[in-house]
Design a protein around this motif. Structure first.
Motif, short mmCIF file in Angstrom:
data_model
loop_
_atom_site.label_atom_id
_atom_site.label_comp_id
_atom_site.label_asym_id
_atom_site.label_seq_id
_atom_site.Cartn_x
_atom_site.Cartn_y
_atom_site.Cartn_z
N VAL A 97 23.24 67.61 64.75
CA VAL A 97 24.56 66.95 64.28
C VAL A 97 24.85 65.51 65.23
CG1 VAL A 97 26.94 66.59 64.13
CG2 VAL A 97 25.87 68.59 63.19
N PHE A 98 24.51 65.90 66.45
CA PHE A 98 24.42 64.57 67.33
C PHE A 98 23.21 63.82 67.34
CE2 PHE A 98 26.59 67.59 70.55
CZ PHE A 98 28.05 67.28 70.15
N ASN A 99 22.37 64.24 66.78
CA ASN A 99 21.15 63.22 66.37
C ASN A 99 21.48 62.48 65.19
OD1 ASN A 99 19.17 64.02 68.11
ND2 ASN A 99 18.21 65.50 66.50
N VAL A 101 24.76 61.31 64.32
CA VAL A 101 25.66 60.33 64.65
C VAL A 101 25.05 59.32 65.56
CG1 VAL A 101 27.72 61.75 64.20
CG2 VAL A 101 26.53 62.09 66.48
N GLY A 102 23.99 59.91 66.54
CA GLY A 102 23.57 58.75 67.32
C GLY A 102 22.56 57.82 66.64
N ALA A 105 24.79 55.79 64.67
CA ALA A 105 25.49 54.45 65.44
C ALA A 105 24.42 53.37 65.68
CB ALA A 105 25.85 55.09 66.73
#
Lengths: 469, 113
Positions: A97-99, A101-102, A105
């Motif tokens: 999930v952080f991948n 959003v990163g 962005a």
């Protein structure tokens, strides 16, 4: 260059140095925490400096401030909440999930930049266009691909390889459209065509990950981590910021290495994984039942073996993680140790759902890390072990890997079959990811304890306690 | 312009090499926290998200800047917090046993179950 710019640039370089130092300190469990703190410090000064730059330039509108601060608070709050509440077994999904959003962005930064420049009369300089488009392509693929990967691991999307006739053709078509449109944009700036690039990249992310099975997903997540890093580095080119370039490149490189380590440990080439269709096992060959006699055992018998052993090696696998039985395993080990039994854990490089995941799960259950032995360290110890207790591990213990001609030939395995006796806790005789019979289970030294990892370990602990207590 | 690009490419290439060098020494034990740490570092994109809020001039610009800020802040805050949480659990000795070897109470229960 003004004095102010000099100072801010130097601070960005210092922040980047903190990231390198932070990653460097990760090479030892004792210093890893300090590494993370130094890395956090670098991030804080980079963000504070950016704040100072924005204030100093004085160009931002009130709406700009509102948008930035509201966005950061909402996003930061959401991040904080999930980071505090997530189960350790769900780590791979969270990283994914952080991948997403990163990468998302990073793509948005480039899209914004492109739209701005395309609106200006001067047009878009070519060098900017190339990095902008790379950022958009990589970022968008990472965004949609990571969401699918997280969904598969969380069980929201069918984890088995999803393929339909012509799916490969759709995949290739999307890549051709995306890259073709991107090349067209270098020559002719157009926001409309940029949208085509974005959509093609998003679809490609989905069609790239859908055919990959759940078992291979951690490798894919590591790869997408590297993609995100690269997208962020490209965003650094777009806005001319060294901190982004250095941090992104670091992550790109480290993600690449980790991906390779993981693929090697699973005996899978990256090419095989990306082509897909493997990952679940159940669709694979059902070779004529178990070839040999299987001896099953009960909690009481297994407890006797354990309680009268001098040395026990616990071999935890994915089944333990899936049953969330790490605390029960630690409990059993504790009871045995109090009774004077030497207990250690044999950790295969890919035990759990990703490399090092089992270490995290056992650390959560308060197991001191010196008790966790890596494969090369523990393998010579198996012949001295009275009992090897295999909990939910399968392919990584299969001696068939030492022979050529099997699905797992050449895969590094734990030499569990060298132990004097072997107890295997497993729900059924079902196959592992590789879809082949495990010869360890039919070994005369092996007894099978058919149960869910959590309840089996609880029963075993109780039985051992009555024996020794 | 071109000399800036050249500098940027130089920095990029050197940083990639540093990344290879730094990571290849990390033991498998720490691979999950490492992936998570690398994951938080790419949250640096928050700096980019902040800067585009400056150059945004219309509704579309503000929407893009807002979503980018949400995404990047989630990445950076969540990434560091969860990495810290994971690393905090790594202990050389059992918790509450200052002298080392499994000095636990008779019922064997301690720490979170």
């Amino acid at each position: 260059m003004s004095g102010f710019t000099w100072v801010t640039q130097l601070i960005y370089v210092a922040a980047a140095a903190c990231f390198v130092l932070g990653l460097h300190l990760m090479n030892n469990p004792a210093s890893a925490r300090r590494g993370n703190q130094i890395s956090t410090g670098g991030m804080v000064i980079a963000v504070a400096t950016t704040f100072a730059i924005i204030v100093h330039a004085g160009l931002i509108s009130a709406t700009g401030w509102a948008v930035m601060i509201a966005g950061a608070l909402i996003g930061g709050g959401a991040g904080l909440y999930v980071a505090r509440t997530v189960q350790m077994t769900a780590m791979p999904q969270l990283v994914s999930v952080f991948n997403a959003v990163g990468g998302g962005a990073a793509a948005l930064v480039a899209i914004h930049d492109y739209v701005n420049l395309a609106g200006a009369s001067a047009g878009v300089p070519e060098a900017t266009t190339v990095t902008t488009l790379l950022d958009v392509l990589i970022g968008a693929v990472t965004f949609s691909g990571s969401i699918i990967a997280a969904g598969k691991l969380q069980g929201l999307i069918n984890a088995s390889p999803v393929q339909f006739p012509g799916s490969r053709a759709v995949n290739i078509a999307m890549a051709v459209i995306g890259i073709g449109a991107a090349i067209y944009l270098i020559v002719t700036p157009s926001v409309g065509v940029l949208i085509i690039v974005i959509v093609a990249a998003l679809v490609f992310g989905v069609t790239m990950v859908m055919p990959i099975g759940g078992a291979d997903m951690p490798v894919v997540i590591s790869l997408l981590n590297a993609f995100t890093g690269t997208a962020v580095a490209m965003a650094g080119f777009v806005i001319g910021n060294w901190a982004l370039i250095i941090a992104g490149a670091l992550v790109g490189a480290s993600g690449g290495i980790l991906t390779k380590l993981m693929a090697d440990a699973m005996n899978r080439s990256l090419r095989n994984i990306m082509i897909g269709g493997f990952g679940t096992g159940d669709a694979q060959v059902a070779v004529a039942g178990p070839a040999g006699d299987v001896r099953s055992t009960t909690a009481d018998d297994a407890a006797i073996q354990l309680a009268y052993a001098q040395k026990v090696i616990i071999v935890p696998g994915y089944g333990l993680a899936a049953a969330q039985a790490q605390h029960q395993a630690a409990e059993l080990a504790k009871v045995l140790e109090e009774h004077g039994v030497e207990v250690s854990y044999a950790i295969h490089p890919v035990a759990g759902r990703m490399p090092g995941h089992m270490n995290v799960l056992l650390a959560e259950a308060n197991v001191p890390y010196p008790q966790l032995k890596e494969m090369d360290e523990i393998n010579p110890e198996f012949p001295r072990a009275d009992v090897a207790l295999v909990v939910g591990a399968n392919d990584v213990t299969n001696p068939a890997a030492r022979r050529p001609g099997t699905a797992i030939s050449g895969m590094p395995i734990l030499d569990v079959d060298n132990a004097k006796t072997i107890i295997v806790i497993k729900r059924s005789m079902g196959h592992g990811y590789a879809g082949i019979d495990n010869e360890l289970y039919t070994n005369p030294k092996t007894s099978m304890f058919f149960a869910d990892a959590k309840s089996a370990l609880t029963e075993l602990t109780a039985a051992v306690k009555t024996l020794v207590g | 312009m071109t000399s800036t690009l050249l500098t940027d490419i130089t920095i990029f290439v050197l940083a990639v090499l540093v990344g290879f060098e730094v990571i290849s020494k990390v033991p498998a034990t720490l691979h999950t926290p490492l992936m998570s740490a690398a994951n938080s570092i790419h949250g640096i994109v928050l700096v980019g998200a902040m800067l585009i809020a400056v150059t945004a001039g219309n509704a579309l610009g503000y929407v893009l800047a807002f979503i980018a800020a949400v995404f990047a802040a989630m990445n950076v805050v969540g990434g560091y917090v969860v990495t810290g949480r994971m690393l905090k659990m790594f202990h050389r000795r059992p918790v509450g046993a200052p002298d080392g070897r499994a000095a636990v109470s008779a019922d064997g229960r301690e720490g979170p179950a």
